[in-house]
Design an enzyme around this catalytic site. Structure first.
Site, PDB file in Angstrom:
ATOM      1  N   LYS A 357       0.851  -1.198   0.000  1.00 51.47           N
ATOM      2  CA  LYS A 357       0.000   0.000   0.000  1.00 51.47           C
ATOM      3  C   LYS A 357       0.890   1.253   0.000  1.00 51.47           C
ATOM      4  CE  LYS A 357      -0.347  -0.398   5.029  1.00 51.47           C
ATOM      5  NZ  LYS A 357      -1.153  -0.949   6.124  1.00 51.47           N
ATOM      6  N   ARG A 451     -10.304  -0.936  15.227  1.00 50.74           N
ATOM      7  CA  ARG A 451     -10.271  -0.160  13.990  1.00 50.74           C
ATOM      8  C   ARG A 451     -11.284  -0.829  13.074  1.00 50.74           C
ATOM      9  NH1 ARG A 451      -4.666   0.671  10.645  1.00 50.74           N
ATOM     10  NH2 ARG A 451      -5.080  -1.509  10.178  1.00 50.74           N
ATOM     11  N   HIS A 479      -5.719  -7.805  12.956  1.00 47.07           N
ATOM     12  CA  HIS A 479      -4.504  -6.990  12.953  1.00 47.07           C
ATOM     13  C   HIS A 479      -4.070  -6.744  14.397  1.00 47.07           C
ATOM     14  CE1 HIS A 479      -1.511  -4.580  11.104  1.00 47.07           C
ATOM     15  NE2 HIS A 479      -1.993  -3.403  11.447  1.00 47.07           N
ATOM     16  N   ARG A 538       1.279 -10.872   6.820  1.00 43.83           N
ATOM     17  CA  ARG A 538       1.300  -9.660   5.992  1.00 43.83           C
ATOM     18  C   ARG A 538       2.484  -8.790   6.372  1.00 43.83           C
ATOM     19  NH1 ARG A 538      -3.698  -9.863   8.518  1.00 43.83           N
ATOM     20  NH2 ARG A 538      -3.067  -8.062   9.736  1.00 43.83           N
ATOM     21  N   TYR A 583      15.832  31.155   5.265  1.00 43.36           N
ATOM     22  CA  TYR A 583      14.623  31.809   5.778  1.00 43.36           C
ATOM     23  C   TYR A 583      14.784  32.097   7.266  1.00 43.36           C
ATOM     24  CZ  TYR A 583      12.002  30.893   1.500  1.00 43.36           C
ATOM     25  OH  TYR A 583      11.562  30.885   0.218  1.00 43.36           O
ATOM     26  N   CYS A 631      13.805  24.534   3.038  1.00 45.13           N
ATOM     27  CA  CYS A 631      12.916  25.243   2.112  1.00 45.13           C
ATOM     28  C   CYS A 631      12.043  24.228   1.383  1.00 45.13           C
ATOM     29  CB  CYS A 631      13.733  26.029   1.088  1.00 45.13           C
ATOM     30  SG  CYS A 631      15.037  27.028   1.797  1.00 45.13           S
ATOM     31  N   MET A 632      11.157  24.732   0.555  1.00 42.40           N
ATOM     32  CA  MET A 632      10.269  23.839  -0.184  1.00 42.40           C
ATOM     33  C   MET A 632      11.068  22.941  -1.137  1.00 42.40           C
ATOM     34  SD  MET A 632       7.062  24.886  -2.591  1.00 42.40           S
ATOM     35  CE  MET A 632       5.679  24.973  -1.485  1.00 42.40           C
ATOM     36  N   ASP A 633      12.083  23.521  -1.809  1.00 45.42           N
ATOM     37  CA  ASP A 633      12.813  22.767  -2.833  1.00 45.42           C
ATOM     38  C   ASP A 633      14.308  22.685  -2.572  1.00 45.42           C
ATOM     39  OD1 ASP A 633      10.304  23.039  -4.262  1.00 45.42           O
ATOM     40  OD2 ASP A 633      10.979  25.088  -4.636  1.00 45.42           O
TER      41      ASP A 633
HETATM   42  C1  PLP Z   1      -0.421  -1.742   6.870  1.00 48.73           C
HETATM   43  C2  PLP Z   1      -0.928  -3.016   7.317  1.00 48.73           C
HETATM   44  C3  PLP Z   1      -0.080  -4.129   7.425  1.00 48.73           C
HETATM   45  C4  PLP Z   1       1.410  -4.026   7.262  1.00 48.73           C
HETATM   46  O1  PLP Z   1       1.939  -3.550   8.480  1.00 48.73           O
HETATM   47  P1  PLP Z   1       3.516  -3.462   8.736  1.00 48.73           P
HETATM   48  O2  PLP Z   1       3.632  -3.160  10.162  1.00 48.73           O
HETATM   49  O3  PLP Z   1       4.031  -2.397   7.869  1.00 48.73           O
HETATM   50  O4  PLP Z   1       4.068  -4.792   8.378  1.00 48.73           O
HETATM   51  C5  PLP Z   1      -0.639  -5.336   7.729  1.00 48.73           C
HETATM   52  N1  PLP Z   1      -1.965  -5.455   7.952  1.00 48.73           N
HETATM   53  C6  PLP Z   1      -2.806  -4.416   7.880  1.00 48.73           C
HETATM   54  C7  PLP Z   1      -4.251  -4.631   8.134  1.00 48.73           C
HETATM   55  C8  PLP Z   1      -2.309  -3.165   7.579  1.00 48.73           C
HETATM   56  O5  PLP Z   1      -3.155  -2.132   7.538  1.00 48.73           O
END
Ligand code: PLP
Length: 691
Positions: A357, A451, A479, A538, A583, A631-633
């Site tokens: 993601k 969540r 999770h 995951r 700045y 700065c920005m850039d």
């Molecule tokens: C982002 C996410 C992960 C990955 O988490 P990490 O700590 O980066 O490994 C796994 N499961 C869910 C539901 C997430 O939102």
């Protein structure tokens, strides 16, 4: 001193080699001296193609043959384009039957010089395979193939008298008109080029001249004997090439991409230019000078070819190099390594699901997913449908699980792209079901993070979700929210989450509902928990080789950071004691100070706070403090302690330079955040390279 004399010799010699090939096809000296013409076109110019093969082998081997596939694809594409370019001439010459076409395409090339392309394609595949056997075996086999090739080439007069070998070669010639091809000719030179970067001694000019003299002797001897069926291969050619290549390597420094492009154009275009010169000379009635006079003909072709090559090169779309300003460098080796390390911590039945993601936590989701797919990973997780679609479009197969919310009206997209949706709660499930089309889902179960997910104890809700006929449940997951936190209470919370999760899964099984593929660990869980009886784990941040908070876990597990962040020095200026800069004049020099201005700023995703919180960069292998306000850039850096910094130099904001390293965890900590945030916010204006 010596280092400054180096030039991109390999790239520039490509141009000379392309001109030598042009000599073969025009015979510049043929009208002046048959002997010199023979030497130029049948001896000297025979170094050109082996040279092209050697640079190819050299560059492929430098990256451990990792870019082979990309090279093969690109070359095959160039070959087909060149075949199309010369199709009119082919047809004019009468064309071929289908069998003849197959032979031409696969072995001979379809016209003149195009044989090089099938030869290099096959040769690279063979050479890469041979290189796995180790150098002695690889050279023995490639050398043997070359010797066989010699028989069908310059030494034909010798072998054609022996009935057995003659029959063998005649049979071979029905498949490939010459033995100067991808099987007998190319592998040896590719391997020689590949070995080049291991040669510690550099050849001298005298050595190269002597080997060329030997090849000259061999050429004229064979010519005298009348043995040559074709005259591309000599016994002394590999020796001569080793000397020449070593000599060039000794002079080589940097690259000249323009010379590379021009040499390819010259190689590709010159046969057409021969045709044009012949036609044009007739039209302007100058055939005597431009066609019949061999040197005049060669000169006309040379000028026209270079004019065309320069014109076409000028038409090339101009794009800034990714390293022109500020860029992320992605180490795919490290990524593969991390995937292996993490996989090894899992139960044998448990597969890694790569969480990509937020554009792969800033590492480029498509690149990361493609790389991991090649190394065997078959499941990916993203945050939203758009991210999943981008992966599918890039050819990512297997499971793509959307971890975040997707509204029911997007269901056609989920179906179209075969994406699997996480069900956020019972209401979300009901809305997805009500849309009326079956979709693949994984049920999220809330075990204590509060969540997304159905509360683990709410078995009635789980039963109702299983009753929804459009939800095709392929998995159940949860999770963990404190799995990477120290302390007893965090441990207990995680244990509670695990207990609730497996209890819910067991309940489903008891009721005859199939939970499908279950998964609960993310990076923290993989690094801190024993292997779990799950189908997936995951992995997000750990896959990228860093820890969320501190670096300790990642280092201990043997993970390697995948991303480096670098930027160019725009200019360097001198401040006297008391002078201020930036700045708010927030930086004040206390002594004579050198300030470098880097081409990166907060608009590139670097937290602005970093500069005032002790942020550092590496320059010339030294650690230098950021100065004043970001700065920005742009970003100011005090480089007083790193003398010799100049405009154009590369600064490292995350990653390694010499003996020093700045880790993402360190930069994140200075800004009071975690690496996940720091990395995923690195902006789209940054260039990207594969390091
Ligand atoms: C982002 C996410 C992960 C990955 O988490 P990490 O700590 O980066 O490994 C796994 N499961 C869910 C539901 C997430 O939102």
């Amino acid at each position: 001193m010596r280092a400054q004399a180096l030039r991109p010799a390999l790239d520039r010699f490509r141009l000379a080699a392309a001109v030598l090939v042009m000599c073969i096809h025009t015979g510049p000296l043929s009208g002046l001296s048959p002997g010199w013409d023979f030497w130029l076109t049948r001896v000297l110019a025979r170094t050109a193609v082996p040279f092209f093969l050697m640079v190819t082998g050299h560059f492929l081997a430098q990256s451990g043959w990792k870019n082979t596939e990309r090279f093969l694809k690109k070359t095959a594409f160039t070959y087909l384009a060149a075949v199309a370019l010369y199709l009119p001439l082919n047809l004019y010459n009468g064309g071929y039957g289908p069998l003849e076409w197959a032979k031409k395409l696969l072995a001979d090339g379809t016209l003149y010089h195009l044989w090089y392309f099938p030869a290099v394609l096959l040769g690279v595949v063979i050479a890469r395979g041979l290189s796995r056997l180790g150098a002695p075996a690889a050279f023995a086999i490639a050398g043997g193939l070359y010797l066989i090739g010699l028989g069908g080439d310059s030494y034909w007069g010798l072998v054609s008298k022996l009935p057995g070998p003659a029959a063998f070669y005649e049979a071979a010639f029905t498949l490939s008109s010459y033995t100067r091809n991808g099987l007998f000719f190319a592998p040896l030179f590719l391997l020689l080029g590949a070995a080049g970067h291991r040669w510690s001694k550099r050849a001298s000019l005298a050595g190269a001249a002597l080997s060329l003299a030997a090849m000259t002797g061999e050429g004229f001897l064979l010519r005298g004997l009348g043995w040559q069926r074709h005259d591309s291969m000599y016994l002394t050619l590999p020796l001569c090439m080793a000397f020449l290549f070593s000599l060039l390597l000794g002079l080589n420094g940097g690259e000249d991409r323009r010379a590379r492009r021009l040499s390819l154009w010259v190689y590709l275009l010159h046969p057409w230019m021969i045709v044009l010169v012949r036609g044009g000379a007739k039209v302007v009635k100058q055939s005597e000078l431009l066609v019949d006079h061999s040197l005049g003909h060669f000169s006309a072709v040379l000028v026209l070819t270079f004019a065309a090559a320069l014109a076409l090169d000028a038409l090339r779309p101009l794009r800034p190099a990714p390293t022109a300003r500020a860029w992320k460098e992605i180490d795919l080796d490290a990524l593969r390594h991390n995937a292996k390390v993490l996989q090894a911590r899992l139960d044998p039945g448990c597969e890694l699901m790569a969480v990509v993601k937020a554009d792969g936590y800033g590492h480029g989701a498509v690149r990361v997913a493609r790389c991991l797919q090649k190394s065997g990973i078959r499941a990916f997780a993203v945050a939203c449908a758009a991210e999943g679609i981008a992966l599918r479009r890039a050819g990512v197969r297997g499971l793509i699980l959307i971890l975040g919310y997707t509204p029911p009206e997007e269901i056609p997209l989920l179906r179209r792209w075969r994406l699997t949706q996480a069900v956020a709660d019972e209401a979300h499930g009901a809305a997805l079901d009500a849309a009326g089309r079956p979709i693949r889902v994984h049920l999220a179960i809330d075990t204590g993070m509060r969540r997304l997910g159905v509360p683990a104890e709410d078995t009635a809700a789980l039963a109702r979700l299983y009753g929804m006929k459009n939800l095709k449940t392929g998995g159940v997951f949860s999770h963990l929210c404190v799995s990477d936190e120290p302390g007893q209470s965090a441990k207990e919370h995680t244990q509670g989450q695990l207990t609730r999760f497996y209890r819910a899964v067991d309940w489903l099984r008891d009721q005859g509902y199939d939970p499908g593929d279950v998964h609960i660990q993310a990076s923290g869980g993989i690094l801190h928990l024993p292997p779990q009886p799950c189908a997936y784990a995951r992995a997000g941040i750990a896959l990228y080789g860093v820890g969320s908070g501190g670096a300790a876990d990642a280092v201990e597990a043997g993970l390697r950071p995948v991303l480096s962040l670098r930027a160019r020095v725009a200019c360097v200026r001198r401040l006297r004691p008391g002078e201020a800069a930036g700045y708010g004049l927030a930086f004040r020099a206390e002594r004579d100070t050198l300030l470098a201005v880097l081409s990166i700023g907060y608009a590139d995703g670097l937290p602005r706070a970093l500069a005032q919180n002790g942020g550092r960069v590496l320059l010339h292998g030294r650690s230098c403090p950021m100065a004043g306000r970001m700065c920005m850039d742009q970003l100011l850096v005090d480089v007083t302690g790193a003398p010799g910094v100049r405009a154009g130099d590369t600064a490292t904001l995350i990653g390694q330079d010499g003996a020093l390293t700045i880790r993402a965890e360190e930069a994140a900590r200075r800004c009071g955040t975690i690496t996940n945030e720091l990395l995923s916010r690195l902006g789209g204006r940054l260039g990207q390279t594969i390091g």
